[in-house]
Enzyme design. Structure first.
Site, short mmCIF file in Angstrom:
data_model
loop_
_atom_site.label_atom_id
_atom_site.label_comp_id
_atom_site.label_asym_id
_atom_site.label_seq_id
_atom_site.Cartn_x
_atom_site.Cartn_y
_atom_site.Cartn_z
N GLY A 1 0.83 -1.20 0.00
CA GLY A 1 0.00 0.00 0.00
C GLY A 1 0.87 1.25 0.00
N CYS A 2 0.27 2.38 -0.36
CA CYS A 2 1.05 3.61 -0.52
C CYS A 2 1.55 4.16 0.82
CB CYS A 2 0.23 4.64 -1.28
SG CYS A 2 -1.46 4.83 -0.69
N TYR A 3 0.63 4.35 1.79
CA TYR A 3 1.09 4.80 3.11
C TYR A 3 2.07 3.78 3.69
CZ TYR A 3 -2.66 8.29 3.69
OH TYR A 3 -3.49 9.38 3.58
#
Ligand SMILES: NC(=O)C1=CN([C@@H]2O[C@H](COP(=O)(O)OP(=O)(O)OC[C@H]3O[C@@H](n4cnc5c(N)ncnc54)[C@H](OP(=O)(O)O)[C@@H]3O)[C@@H](O)[C@H]2O)C=CC1
Ligand SMILES: CC(=O)N[C@@H](CCC(=O)OP(=O)(O)O)C(=O)O
Length: 341
Positions: free
Chosen positions: A150-152
C-alpha cells in the site's frame, strides 16, 4: 489480438484495471520498458474506449477490453478495487503466468485482520509474497506472484525498517506516532464528493483515524504488532489538496538514547544497495519525489530525544505502479531500475 513472447522475444504484459490512476501509470512505465510489450489493457465501465480518450498525455494506441479470464500474456498486473483481485488471481497463477496485484487483497497473512480492515472474507492461502524490494529482494526475484504494498505502508515501512530489521544492538523502539499526508490521487480516479475541488481546495482533513487498513500491513512487514504491550503504534492519515505524493512524519521514541550519527549509519548501511531510497541531508519534500520512484528519507532528533524520520514518495510511483514495475523487473531478471529512472 494476443502477442506471444516467442514472436517478439519480449515479455508480454497485460494490465487489468488500466483505466484507473495506478493502471494508467503502469501503462506509462511499461511503454518505455525495453524488455516488454504491452498486450491487453482491461477496464470495467470504460471498456470499449480508447486509452487516449481518458489519458491524452500518454500515447498508447490500445482500446480497453473487458476481462473475461484470458491468460495469454506472460505477466498480469491487477490495479482493481479491493476484493476484485481475489476472484481473478488464482486462475492467472494456475495458468502459470506471473502476477503483480496492487490491491490489499493478498497482503495480510491474518484472515481476521483482513476481514476487520477490508471487510471481506479470504482464506489463509490468499497471501502472496509482499513486494517491497528493499526488504524482500531475493524472495521477490524467486516468486511468480506478488502483492504490491500500500502507498502509506510503503512510505512508513521504508522510514522504519532499519530500526526494526537493521539489527543494531541495543536499539529498542518503544513507540511510533505517525502523521501521514496523502495527495488526492491516492483515492483513485472515481469521483467522490468529499474529494471534489470545492471540498478540498484550501482544505485538509484527517480520515480513518485509528483504523487505517495499512496499520496491520506495516506491523506485519516490520515483524511487530500493534497489540504488543511493549510497543505502541498510532497512525493519523490526512488528505491535502495536492495531486501526487505521500509525506509521512514518524515520531519514534527509543528506549535509550542513540547518537544521530549511528542512526544515519544504520540507515545508510540498510539501504546501501537500494537504488530508490535516498537518505537526504535536509528535510525531504513531496516535490522532490513527485513523478519518480524514489523514497526520500530524512532524520533528526526532537528536543525531547525522540527520533523524527520523515519520508516522501509519489503514491502512484513508489506507492503503486513504480514499485510494481520494480517488482516485475526483479521477477523477470531485468535491472531493478529499468523504465524507472
Ligand atoms: N491510487 C493510489 O495511489 C494507490 C492505489 N492502490 C491500489 O491500487 C488499486 C487501484 O487503485 P486506483 O488506480 O487508485 O483506482 P481507480 O479507482 O483509479 O481505478 C480502478 C480501476 O478498477 C476498475 N474497476 C472498478 N470497479 C471494478 C469492478 N467492479 N470490476 C472490475 N474492475 C473494476 C476501474 O475500471 P473503470 O474505470 O473502467 O470502471 C479502474 O480501471 C486499488 O486496490 C488501490 O487501493 C495502491 C497504492 C496506491
Ligand atoms: C487518499 C486515500 O484515500 N488513500 C487511500 C489509499 C489507497 C491505497 O493505496 O491503499 P491500498 O493500497 O490499501 O488500496 C486510503 O487511505 O485508503
Amino acid at each position: 489480438m494476443n502477442l506471444t513472447s516467442m514472436q517478439h522475444n519480449k515479455v508480454t504484459v497485460s494490465v487489468i484495471g488500466a483505466s484507473g490512476y495506478s493502471g494508467a501509470e503502469l501503462v506509462k512505465l511499461l511503454m518505455k520498458h525495453p524488455g516488454i510489450i504491452i498486450d491487453e489493457l482491461y477496464a470495467h465501465t470504460q471498456a470499449g474506449k480508447r486509452f487516449t480518450e481518458l489519458y491524452p498525455a500518454i500515447p498508447c494506441d490500445k482500446t480497453f477490453q473487458t476481462y473475461s479470464g484470458q491468460t495469454d500474456s506472460d505477466v498480469y498486473f491487477l490495479a482493481l478495487p479491493h476484493g476484485e483481485a481475489l476472484q481473478l488471481v488464482p486462475g492467472i497463477v494456475k495458468a502459470g503466468k506471473k502476477v503483480i496485484d496492487l490491491s490489499g487483497d493478498f497482503r495480510l497473512t491474518s484472515t481476521a485482520e483482513h476481514k476487520h480492515f477490508y471487510g471481506g472474507d479470504k482464506s489463509a492461502e490468499d497471501v502472496l509474497q509482499y513486494g517491497m524490494p528493499e526488504l524482500f529482494r531475493d524472495e521477490i526475484a524467486g516468486s511468480t506472484a506478488i502483492s504490491n504494498p500500500g502507498c502509506y505502508a510503503t512510505s512508513i515501512i521504508l522510514g522504519l525498517a532499519p530500526l526494526f530489521r537493521g539489527g543494531m544492538a541495543g536499539l529498542e523502539v518503544e513507540s511510533v506516532n505517525v502523521t501521514a499526508v496523502s495527495g488526492i490521487s491516492g483515492a483513485g480516479r472515481s469521483a467522490k464528493l468529499e474529494l471534489s475541488f470545492s471540498e478540498m481546495s484550501g482544505n485538509m482533513r484527517a480520515y480513518k483515524v485509528g483504523k487505517h487498513q495499512h496499520t496491520p500491513e506495516i506491523m506485519q512487514a516490520l515483524g511487530t504488532s500493534a497489540t504488543d504491550p511493549s510497543f505502541r503504534f498510532v497512525m493519523t492519515p490526512m488528505i491535502a489538496p495536492y495531486v501526487r505524493g505521500i509525506y509521512s512524519v514518524l515520531n519514534v521514541r527509543l528506549a535509550s538514547p542513540v547518537a544521530l550519527e549511528s542512526i544515519r549509519e544504520l540507515y545508510a548501511e540498510f539501504y546501501a544497495s537500494a537504488p530508490f531510497v535516498r537518505l537526504r541531508d535536509g528535510v525531504t519534500e513531496v516535490s522532490h519525489v513527485a513523478y519518480t520512484n524514489f523514497c526520500d528519507v530524512s532524520l533528526a532528533f526532537e528536543s525531547d530525544g525522540s527520533l523524527v524520520v520523515i519520508t516522501a514518495i509519489d503514491n502512484l510511483m513508489k506507492g503503486a505502479a513504480g514499485q510494481a514495475v520494480q517488482n516485475m523487473n526483479l521477477m523477470l531478471g531485468f535491472d531493478e531500475t529499468t523504465a524507472l529512472l
